[in-house]
Design a protein around this motif. Structure first.
Motif, PDB file in Angstrom:
ATOM      1  N   SER A  52      -2.129   4.998   2.746  1.00  0.00           N
ATOM      2  CA  SER A  52      -3.330   4.530   2.042  1.00  0.00           C
ATOM      3  C   SER A  52      -3.863   3.248   2.657  1.00  0.00           C
ATOM      4  O   SER A  52      -3.109   2.391   3.094  1.00  0.00           O
ATOM      5  N   ARG A  53      -5.194   3.113   2.680  1.00  0.00           N
ATOM      6  CA  ARG A  53      -5.822   1.856   3.100  1.00  0.00           C
ATOM      7  C   ARG A  53      -6.625   1.258   1.946  1.00  0.00           C
ATOM      8  O   ARG A  53      -7.443   0.363   2.139  1.00  0.00           O
ATOM      9  N   LEU A 110      -6.768  -1.030  -0.536  1.00  0.00           N
ATOM     10  CA  LEU A 110      -6.169  -2.251  -1.056  1.00  0.00           C
ATOM     11  C   LEU A 110      -6.702  -2.598  -2.448  1.00  0.00           C
ATOM     12  O   LEU A 110      -5.903  -2.917  -3.348  1.00  0.00           O
ATOM     13  N   SER A 151      -1.425 -11.731  -2.985  1.00  0.00           N
ATOM     14  CA  SER A 151      -1.241 -12.480  -1.747  1.00  0.00           C
ATOM     15  C   SER A 151      -1.406 -13.991  -1.874  1.00  0.00           C
ATOM     16  O   SER A 151      -1.059 -14.720  -0.945  1.00  0.00           O
ATOM     17  N   LEU A 205       0.839  -1.192   0.000  1.00  0.00           N
ATOM     18  CA  LEU A 205       0.000   0.000   0.000  1.00  0.00           C
ATOM     19  C   LEU A 205       0.878   1.247   0.000  1.00  0.00           C
ATOM     20  O   LEU A 205       1.887   1.302   0.706  1.00  0.00           O
ATOM     21  N   ARG A 258      -4.361  -2.927  -5.872  1.00  0.00           N
ATOM     22  CA  ARG A 258      -4.385  -4.128  -6.722  1.00  0.00           C
ATOM     23  C   ARG A 258      -4.765  -3.780  -8.152  1.00  0.00           C
ATOM     24  O   ARG A 258      -4.246  -4.365  -9.103  1.00  0.00           O
ATOM     25  N   TRP A 278      -3.854  -3.964  11.428  1.00  0.00           N
ATOM     26  CA  TRP A 278      -2.561  -4.536  11.013  1.00  0.00           C
ATOM     27  C   TRP A 278      -1.567  -3.391  10.946  1.00  0.00           C
ATOM     28  O   TRP A 278      -1.759  -2.455  10.179  1.00  0.00           O
ATOM     29  N   PHE A 332       6.403  -4.533  11.382  1.00  0.00           N
ATOM     30  CA  PHE A 332       5.933  -5.686  12.120  1.00  0.00           C
ATOM     31  C   PHE A 332       6.710  -5.818  13.436  1.00  0.00           C
ATOM     32  O   PHE A 332       7.938  -5.865  13.422  1.00  0.00           O
ATOM     33  N   THR A 384       2.474  -1.785  10.777  1.00  0.00           N
ATOM     34  CA  THR A 384       3.858  -1.967  10.326  1.00  0.00           C
ATOM     35  C   THR A 384       4.686  -0.826  10.903  1.00  0.00           C
ATOM     36  O   THR A 384       4.146   0.255  11.154  1.00  0.00           O
ATOM     37  N   TRP A 435      -8.010  -9.520   6.385  1.00  0.00           N
ATOM     38  CA  TRP A 435      -8.101  -8.266   5.626  1.00  0.00           C
ATOM     39  C   TRP A 435      -7.396  -8.331   4.276  1.00  0.00           C
ATOM     40  O   TRP A 435      -7.777  -7.660   3.324  1.00  0.00           O
ATOM     41  N   TRP A 436      -6.328  -9.144   4.190  1.00  0.00           N
ATOM     42  CA  TRP A 436      -5.497  -9.234   2.997  1.00  0.00           C
ATOM     43  C   TRP A 436      -6.133 -10.083   1.901  1.00  0.00           C
ATOM     44  O   TRP A 436      -5.653 -10.069   0.758  1.00  0.00           O
ATOM     45  N   GLY A 468      -7.290   2.187  13.251  1.00  0.00           N
ATOM     46  CA  GLY A 468      -6.897   3.519  12.808  1.00  0.00           C
ATOM     47  C   GLY A 468      -5.396   3.732  12.840  1.00  0.00           C
ATOM     48  O   GLY A 468      -4.889   4.668  12.233  1.00  0.00           O
ATOM     49  N   ASP A 469      -4.679   2.873  13.537  1.00  0.00           N
ATOM     50  CA  ASP A 469      -3.215   3.016  13.618  1.00  0.00           C
ATOM     51  C   ASP A 469      -2.506   2.236  12.509  1.00  0.00           C
ATOM     52  O   ASP A 469      -1.271   2.311  12.416  1.00  0.00           O
ATOM     53  N   GLY A 470      -3.253   1.483  11.707  1.00  0.00           N
ATOM     54  CA  GLY A 470      -2.599   0.626  10.718  1.00  0.00           C
ATOM     55  C   GLY A 470      -3.191   0.747   9.330  1.00  0.00           C
ATOM     56  O   GLY A 470      -3.599   1.832   8.906  1.00  0.00           O
ATOM     57  N   HIS A 471      -3.270  -0.363   8.634  1.00  0.00           N
ATOM     58  CA  HIS A 471      -3.523  -0.375   7.192  1.00  0.00           C
ATOM     59  C   HIS A 471      -4.903  -0.874   6.790  1.00  0.00           C
ATOM     60  O   HIS A 471      -5.229  -0.917   5.612  1.00  0.00           O
ATOM     61  N   CYS A 504       1.392  -8.137   2.820  1.00  0.00           N
ATOM     62  CA  CYS A 504       0.383  -7.438   2.009  1.00  0.00           C
ATOM     63  C   CYS A 504       0.478  -5.924   2.161  1.00  0.00           C
ATOM     64  O   CYS A 504       0.366  -5.200   1.185  1.00  0.00           O
ATOM     65  N   ALA A 505       0.683  -5.443   3.376  1.00  0.00           N
ATOM     66  CA  ALA A 505       0.680  -3.987   3.594  1.00  0.00           C
ATOM     67  C   ALA A 505       1.896  -3.314   2.992  1.00  0.00           C
ATOM     68  O   ALA A 505       1.795  -2.220   2.444  1.00  0.00           O
ATOM     69  N   ASP A 506       3.058  -3.974   3.073  1.00  0.00           N
ATOM     70  CA  ASP A 506       4.279  -3.229   2.781  1.00  0.00           C
ATOM     71  C   ASP A 506       5.147  -3.768   1.640  1.00  0.00           C
ATOM     72  O   ASP A 506       6.158  -3.137   1.309  1.00  0.00           O
ATOM     73  N   PRO A 545       0.817 -13.374   2.789  1.00  0.00           N
ATOM     74  CA  PRO A 545      -0.083 -12.308   3.259  1.00  0.00           C
ATOM     75  C   PRO A 545       0.521 -11.441   4.368  1.00  0.00           C
ATOM     76  O   PRO A 545       0.089 -10.301   4.566  1.00  0.00           O
TER      77      PRO A 545
END
Lengths: 295, 295
Positions: free
Chosen positions: A129-130, A132, A174, A125, A136, B225, B229, B227, B201-202, B241-244, A167-169, A164
């Protein structure tokens, strides 16, 4: 004297196969496994050990020089099983030109090296950004553009489904299913998939998905999943046999598709990187024969 | 004075909803989020904050006493959205009797508490085993036995697909698809699934899978989720709200199935556990309204 495996320190389970041993015919060393070796040193290391194929990384190719790298692998008679890596296609519009230019250059380098494929790690991501599905979608759109250029240059893009965990970074593709759904929109000679045991071993549908992958398998990479999970998730890969993956079953599935390409050992692991690269290569040759090759 | 969110230290985005605020009607506190509170303290904490539902853990129930826990939640008028956890069904034959007896006891406890479901974390590979299909088969066989007992006691088993990160050591049910394929062999009142945002979520097929889950959704759990990690993978969950994770999209998918049960906040995180539990509850109430509730 009995040799010791790296990094476990356990006694070697078998004698190290000698150069020319037919069991090594499909083995490839991904140079990240012997991180501290330059391209030249890794080529020499393969030659000395009897490993007939190598996977190269672009950062190391750039350091060593592309022309010099081409000459080194040619002179050594090594196959180039993959170039790592293209991708990072998920950036927003302001990153589009950079990403496409960088990937075209990666395709050019792969063509120059006669690599079997260019491994595509598609990216995570964008910062903050959230979205996803949006990330993709950009991967799909940009692969569609690059596929044509890759085909024109005789390079197969190899979409790598990433665990997975990443996935975020790292990679928003996945699963093997998702990678295939993308790859199947293009001719197989333009877009294939990577099957990396670390990324896909957990997949409950792996049998049907490997069968479906069939002639899309551009690269088969192996390393183990180890626990407890190391502090740095990126370095959580283990030497085959040190973890939880049943390699022989996965290799059999890949074998059943008709895949007869190289089997590349790619391990990111701080303890392995700290070891003597020659000892690492000897260990992976043994473990490859013991755990990975179909019996 | 502006309140600060836990653990980010950022100023609160909205005022903390007061007890009786209709936006809190479906909120549940999983007691592991406020790890240092006993059952009694967590019940009191929910009551004081206006959180109408609670998810309880068996270790804490045992410490507090089952009868006392039943009376505490009843006196407070709280719903018990889940009991965590049954499962760990992957052991070899010599573990069968222990596993079944422990799970029947977990079902009894869930029935006594009037819990909406018993969350099943099915377990990883047995020590030294690489037989993933075998472990998965044992889960299926043992769930089949337990489903009947659960049904007789009015308890729904809630199969929790665990993030593939945990396949080796926690849970060999790795995707919502796989959890559904298992659950669908039984009546929905016996076996449902947990949708935990952290674990699913992924998933590139999440929309179709949540729709398919429909009346099988036994529990909807949320946490983020984050990062990079954290060093301990088990504690890698973040405050919403703190993640992805795009919670609102996932909540909408769940909502579209007709699910109107509780939404449980379950966060394992060392920084959150170090904070004042009252501040944690206030933060999660705000973040729930800001990020999770469908708009």
């Amino acid at each position: 004297m009995i040799e010791l495996d790296v990094p476990s320190g356990l006694p070697a389970g078998i004698a190290t196969p000698a150069p020319g041993d037919p069991r090594l015919a499909r083995l490839s060393l991904n140079q990240r496994t012997t991180q501290r070796w330059s391209v030249g040193e890794a080529v020499d290391g393969c030659l000395a050990a009897g490993v007939p194929s190598i996977g190269l990384w672009r950062e190391q190719i750039a350091e060593f020089g592309l022309d010099r790298a081409c000459r080194a692998v040619e002179r050594a008679g090594l196959r180039v099983s993959s170039v790592c890596r293209g991708g990072f296609l998920t950036g927003l519009a302001d990153d589009y030109a950079r990403a496409m230019s960088d990937n075209r250059q990666a395709i050019d380098e792969s063509a120059a090296l006669g690599a079997a494929c260019l491994v595509m790690v598609v990216g995570g991501l964008p910062e903050g950004s959230r979205d996803l599905p949006g990330a993709r979608q950009r991967v799909e759109d940009r692969i569609a553009e690059l596929a044509v250029y890759a085909g024109q240059n005789g390079v197969q893009l190899a979409i790598e489904p990433m665990h997975p965990l990443f996935c975020a970074d790292r990679g928003v593709i996945s699963t093997l299913r998702q990678a295939l759904e993308l790859a199947e929109r293009f001719p197989a000679e333009q877009v294939g998939v990577v099957i990396d045991t670390f990324h896909v071993w957990w997949d409950p549908h792996i049998s049907e998905l490997v069968a479906r992958a069939a002639d899309r398998i551009a690269s088969y990479q192996v390393c183990d999943w180890i626990t407890p999970f190391p502090a740095d998730a990126l370095l959580s890969r283990g030497m085959m046999g040190d973890g939880h993956i049943d390699f022989r079953s996965l290799t059999s599935l890949v074998q059943q598709t008709g895949y007869r390409g190289d089997i590349e050992v790619e391990i990111f692991n701080a303890e392995i990187w700290a070891a003597d690269p020659h000892a690492t290569v000897a260990t992976l040759m043994r473990r490859y024969v013991e755990h990975v090759l179909p019996s």
